[in-house]
Design a protein around this motif. Structure first.
Motif, PDB file in Angstrom:
ATOM      1  N   ARG A 178      -2.735  -0.718   3.031  1.00  0.00           N
ATOM      2  CA  ARG A 178      -4.142  -1.217   2.691  1.00  0.00           C
ATOM      3  C   ARG A 178      -4.476  -2.312   3.317  1.00  0.00           C
ATOM      4  O   ARG A 178      -5.466  -2.737   4.121  1.00  0.00           O
ATOM      5  N   ASP A 188     -10.484  -0.670   3.872  1.00  0.00           N
ATOM      6  CA  ASP A 188     -10.989   0.327   3.131  1.00  0.00           C
ATOM      7  C   ASP A 188     -11.678   1.230   3.987  1.00  0.00           C
ATOM      8  O   ASP A 188     -12.539   2.056   3.487  1.00  0.00           O
ATOM      9  N   ARG A 189     -11.375   1.388   5.133  1.00  0.00           N
ATOM     10  CA  ARG A 189     -11.763   2.300   6.083  1.00  0.00           C
ATOM     11  C   ARG A 189     -11.878   3.758   5.802  1.00  0.00           C
ATOM     12  O   ARG A 189     -12.647   4.333   6.015  1.00  0.00           O
ATOM     13  N   GLY A 243      -9.463   5.036   3.055  1.00  0.00           N
ATOM     14  CA  GLY A 243      -8.694   5.332   1.802  1.00  0.00           C
ATOM     15  C   GLY A 243      -7.449   5.793   1.641  1.00  0.00           C
ATOM     16  O   GLY A 243      -6.772   6.550   0.833  1.00  0.00           O
ATOM     17  N   GLY A 282      -4.737   4.404  -0.545  1.00  0.00           N
ATOM     18  CA  GLY A 282      -4.746   4.849  -1.731  1.00  0.00           C
ATOM     19  C   GLY A 282      -4.313   6.083  -1.957  1.00  0.00           C
ATOM     20  O   GLY A 282      -3.774   6.392  -3.174  1.00  0.00           O
TER      21      GLY A 282
END
Length: 209
Positions: free
Chosen positions: A75, A80-81, A83, A86
């Motif tokens: 991360r 957050d480019r 995901g 995740g």
């Protein structure tokens, strides 16, 4: 994430892989092909429950700490480019959850016979639980593959780990073959966890993190 945290997470990944050795020495639930073999598979109740039930608790425990460390690094590197961090975390959680369910199904019967020693061996319940355990393990490897693929993609994009680790995606493909090659597929995932854990334990946090 500081270097000490990353190294501890990596060391726990190595331990997570190593503590599975006793379980594979005992065997795998897909091995028995008739009720006689199922009974022999459970021949030593206390030893079986220890190797396939008690010790694997540490496997799941150590793996979750390793997974948290790995997901944090991914991360931080990828933001957050995409995901993908995740996705790797979700894959690892699926792996841990279904693995724990498989261990539970596999040891439930010998643990019952240990607890209630007046019960005779049941040649219907034992094969059923072994088959259920096998299918939990088949599905858990989907989580393994997702974790490996997502991690490899982040490494390819960011170099958060050495670029050669992208080759580990091959082990994700092998993990998906668990239905046909159970032991080989299961070991491929453990090898990946052990190698990535070793890298994290040696390197610590990437430069500039």
């Amino acid at each position: 994430m500081d270097t000490t945290t990353v190294r501890i997470g990596g060391a726990l990944g190595i331990l997570s892989a190593l503590v599975m050795i006793p379980a594979y020495v005992v065997g795998t639930p897909d091995r028995p092909i008739d009720t006689a073999e199922a009974e022999r598979y459970y021949s030593s109740y206390s030893g079986f429950v220890t190797a396939n039930g008690v010790i694997p608790i540490l496997h799941v425990l150590f793996f979750l700490f390793f997974l948290g460390t790995l997901a944090g690094l991914l991360r931080r590197a990828d933001g957050d480019r995409t995901g993908l961090a995740g996705t790797a975390l979700a894959g690892g959680i699926v792996f841990a959850t279904l693995t724990a369910a498989g261990f539970t199904a596999e040891v439930a019967y010998p643990a019952t016979l240990m607890r209630f020693d007046e019960l005779p061996f049941d040649d219907q319940i034992a094969p059923l639980l072994l088959t259920i355990a096998s299918w939990f393990y088949h599905y858990c490897q989907v989580g393994t593959a997702v974790m490996i693929f997502a991690t490899s993609l982040v490494v390819w994009r960011t170099d958060v780990l050495p670029r050669w680790t992208v080759v580990g995606a091959i082990l994700g493909v092998v993990a998906l073959l668990h239905t046909w090659f159970p032991l080989t597929a299961a070991l491929s995932g453990l090898v990946w966890i052990g190698v990535i854990g070793l890298l994290l334990a040696i390197r610590g946090a990437p430069t500039g993190e």
